[in-house]
Design a protein around this motif. Structure first.
Motif, short mmCIF file in Angstrom:
data_model
loop_
_atom_site.label_atom_id
_atom_site.label_comp_id
_atom_site.label_asym_id
_atom_site.label_seq_id
_atom_site.Cartn_x
_atom_site.Cartn_y
_atom_site.Cartn_z
N LEU A 243 14.31 -5.16 8.64
CA LEU A 243 12.89 -4.96 8.89
C LEU A 243 12.11 -5.55 7.74
CD1 LEU A 243 10.56 -3.57 10.52
CD2 LEU A 243 10.96 -1.53 9.12
N SER A 244 11.09 -6.34 8.04
CA SER A 244 10.21 -6.91 7.02
C SER A 244 8.77 -6.47 7.29
CB SER A 244 10.27 -8.44 7.04
OG SER A 244 11.53 -8.91 6.59
N LEU A 245 8.11 -5.99 6.26
CA LEU A 245 6.73 -5.55 6.35
C LEU A 245 5.92 -6.27 5.28
CD1 LEU A 245 7.35 -1.72 6.72
CD2 LEU A 245 6.81 -3.32 8.55
N SER A 246 4.65 -6.49 5.54
CA SER A 246 3.81 -7.21 4.59
C SER A 246 3.22 -6.25 3.56
CB SER A 246 2.68 -7.93 5.33
OG SER A 246 1.66 -7.01 5.67
N ALA A 247 2.63 -6.84 2.53
CA ALA A 247 1.92 -6.05 1.53
C ALA A 247 0.44 -5.95 1.84
CB ALA A 247 2.12 -6.68 0.15
N ARG A 248 0.02 -6.51 2.96
CA ARG A 248 -1.40 -6.49 3.30
C ARG A 248 -1.81 -5.11 3.81
NH1 ARG A 248 -3.16 -11.14 7.26
NH2 ARG A 248 -2.46 -12.28 5.39
N PRO A 249 -2.89 -4.54 3.28
CA PRO A 249 -3.33 -3.22 3.77
C PRO A 249 -3.69 -3.28 5.24
CG PRO A 249 -4.44 -3.79 1.72
CD PRO A 249 -3.73 -5.03 2.17
N ARG A 250 -3.44 -2.19 5.95
CA ARG A 250 -3.80 -2.14 7.36
C ARG A 250 -5.32 -2.08 7.50
NH1 ARG A 250 -1.86 3.97 9.17
NH2 ARG A 250 -2.53 5.05 7.28
N ALA A 251 -5.80 -2.55 8.63
CA ALA A 251 -7.24 -2.56 8.87
C ALA A 251 -7.78 -1.15 8.98
CB ALA A 251 -7.54 -3.35 10.14
N ARG A 252 -8.90 -0.92 8.37
CA ARG A 252 -9.54 0.40 8.47
C ARG A 252 -10.24 0.53 9.82
NH1 ARG A 252 -10.06 3.27 3.77
NH2 ARG A 252 -9.44 2.18 1.86
N ARG A 253 -10.24 1.74 10.34
CA ARG A 253 -10.90 1.99 11.62
C ARG A 253 -12.15 2.82 11.42
NH1 ARG A 253 -5.78 3.43 15.63
NH2 ARG A 253 -4.74 1.42 15.45
N PRO B 126 0.82 -1.21 0.00
CA PRO B 126 0.00 0.00 0.00
C PRO B 126 0.85 1.27 0.00
CG PRO B 126 -0.79 -1.57 1.63
CD PRO B 126 0.52 -2.09 1.16
N VAL B 127 0.35 2.28 -0.68
CA VAL B 127 1.12 3.52 -0.77
C VAL B 127 1.27 4.20 0.59
CG1 VAL B 127 0.69 3.99 -3.20
CG2 VAL B 127 -0.97 4.77 -1.49
N ASP B 128 0.32 4.00 1.52
CA ASP B 128 0.47 4.56 2.86
C ASP B 128 1.72 4.00 3.54
OD1 ASP B 128 -1.90 5.84 2.45
OD2 ASP B 128 -3.06 4.71 3.92
N ARG B 129 1.96 2.69 3.33
CA ARG B 129 3.12 2.04 3.95
C ARG B 129 4.41 2.55 3.30
NH1 ARG B 129 1.34 -3.41 4.43
NH2 ARG B 129 0.12 -2.37 6.05
N ILE B 130 4.39 2.65 1.99
CA ILE B 130 5.58 3.16 1.28
C ILE B 130 5.85 4.60 1.67
CG2 ILE B 130 6.55 3.70 -0.97
CD1 ILE B 130 5.04 1.29 -2.08
N ALA B 131 4.80 5.40 1.78
CA ALA B 131 4.96 6.80 2.18
C ALA B 131 5.64 6.89 3.55
CB ALA B 131 3.62 7.51 2.20
#
Length: 211
Positions: free
Chosen positions: A201-211, A122-127
């Motif tokens: 550091l390893s991060l997934s490609a799964r979008p974070r849960a919406r709140r 997700p672009v939020d994670r890349i940002a």
């Protein structure tokens, strides 16, 4: 999508962002980039050893200069101002998403760091990773399938990062070359490939849960 940006996309994808500016690559190994429908978008040039050395050297030089790091709030606002275009480019890459807010991240190790990202991240994670990297020093190699959105993100952030961000385009072979040049940050679907160094550091490609 902005028509002028789209019209210039083939030329834009050809370049790498190193030493604070867009520059012609030193390698001549081309790779076509297509959309999810198979339509050609342009070509990237896969960075070779000389391209990687130039990118890493440029970021390291800025870190040694000890210049003041960019304000994260300024970087985020600049990204948000281009949110509609970024969403259009991601749609062209087959991913429907909007930039909401950069995910906070605590980067390990010392810079410059190497960031490898899969197309589905997700672009939020890349940002969040790039904004944090603008303080520590970071060289990014995005997945070829996300080359267009990656170009836009670096076009926005790179000139504002005081030379502490660089981006080279390429495939897995490029990533393998780059991964040995600094602490690796991996963001992808599943663990990093076995032929890469162990990530800090390893991060997934799964979008974070919406709140």
């Amino acid at each position: 999508m902005d028509r002028q940006f789209a019209a210039e996309l083939n030329e834009r994808l050809f370049t790498h962002f190193v030493a604070g500016a867009w520059r012609a690559p030193l390698s001549d190994r081309h790779l076509p980039v297509t959309g999810p429908d198979g339509a050609p978008l342009g070509r990237i040039v896969c960075a070779g050893p000389s391209d990687i050395a130039r990118a890493c050297g440029g970021v390291a030089a800025q870190l040694r200069a000890a210049a003041e790091a960019a304000d994260p709030a300024v970087l985020w606002q600049a990204l948000r101002d281009e949110g509609a275009l970024l969403a259009a480019l991601r749609a062209g890459e087959g991913v429907e998403e909007m930039l909401r807010a950069p995910e906070p991240v605590d980067l390990p190790g010392k810079g410059p760091l190497v960031l490898l990202t899969a197309a589905a991240v997700p672009v939020d994670r890349i940002a969040g990773l790039l904004i944090a990297g603008a303080r520590r020093g970071m060289i990014w190699k995005p997945a070829p399938a996300a080359a267009t959105s990656a170009h836009l993100m670096m076009r926005i952030l790179g000139p504002r990062a005081g030379g502490r961000l660089a981006m080279v385009q390429g495939d897995h072979a490029t990533g393998a070359l780059l991964a040995g040049r600094g602490g690796l940050v991996w963001a992808g679907q599943g663990p990093a490939p076995a032929d890469l160094p162990a990530p800090l550091l390893s991060l997934s490609a799964r979008p974070r849960a919406r709140r």
